[in-house]
Scaffold this active site. Structure first.
Site, mmCIF file in Angstrom:
data_model
loop_
_atom_site.group_PDB
_atom_site.id
_atom_site.type_symbol
_atom_site.label_atom_id
_atom_site.label_comp_id
_atom_site.label_asym_id
_atom_site.label_seq_id
_atom_site.Cartn_x
_atom_site.Cartn_y
_atom_site.Cartn_z
ATOM 1 N N ASP A 14 40.056 40.302 29.164
ATOM 2 C CA ASP A 14 41.364 40.868 29.631
ATOM 3 C C ASP A 14 41.347 40.478 31.297
ATOM 4 O O ASP A 14 40.538 39.306 31.665
ATOM 5 C CB ASP A 14 40.927 42.361 29.567
ATOM 6 C CG ASP A 14 39.902 43.070 30.254
ATOM 7 O OD1 ASP A 14 39.136 42.180 31.093
ATOM 8 O OD2 ASP A 14 39.552 44.188 30.121
ATOM 9 N N ALA A 15 42.414 41.004 32.021
ATOM 10 C CA ALA A 15 42.600 40.707 33.295
ATOM 11 C C ALA A 15 41.367 40.889 34.076
ATOM 12 O O ALA A 15 41.239 40.151 35.505
ATOM 13 C CB ALA A 15 43.652 41.565 33.869
#
Length: 138
Positions: A14-15
């Site tokens: 994810d980010a």
């Protein structure tokens, strides 16, 4: 085959740079498919069977430490038949040696249904054989 190894890819993260929870559930599903295939089940016909489908009706996952792109993992799966129409898979996710500590644990519950009536139907003989070969011996 109860063990599945894989490298975590950038697209699994994810980010924040760690594995996204849904990505690890998807990777666990890869381990399920690989185990079915290793037992001799033809995946193409298994997933396209017009008489029985096996949806996941429950999924859960617990993380004990983060996973990052490039980590090499091993997933060990065990099964438990709950009813003649239902089974559960437990996935233990660890890093490939030298650090083989438990990273995450996931569980999925599957139910066999008739796709037209949406009613429960007994598990196939080939799936029953697979369950016996991967069952939890605890």
């Amino acid at each position: 085959m109860n063990d599945y190894t894989r490298t975590i890819r950038l697209s699994d993260t994810d980010a924040a740079g760690v594995v996204y929870f849904a990505s690890l559930l998807s990777i666990c599903h890869e381990a399920y498919e690989a185990s079915l295939e290793a037992s001799g089940i033809d995946l193409k016909s298994f997933f396209r069977d017009s008489e029985v489908v096996i949806p996941i009706v429950h999924a859960e996952i617990d993380f004990f430490r983060p996973l990052y792109s490039g980590d090499r993992i091993i997933i060990t799966l065990t099964t438990l038949q709950l009813k003649d129409t239902e089974f559960e898979i437990t996935y233990q996710v660890g890093l490939v040696a030298p650090q083989s500590s438990l990273i995450a644990k996931a569980k999925t519950r599957h139910v066999a249904i008739n796709p037209q009536t949406r009613q429960r139907t007994p598990l196939s003989e080939s799936l029953m054989q697979w369950l016996k070969s991967t069952e939890n011996s605890e």
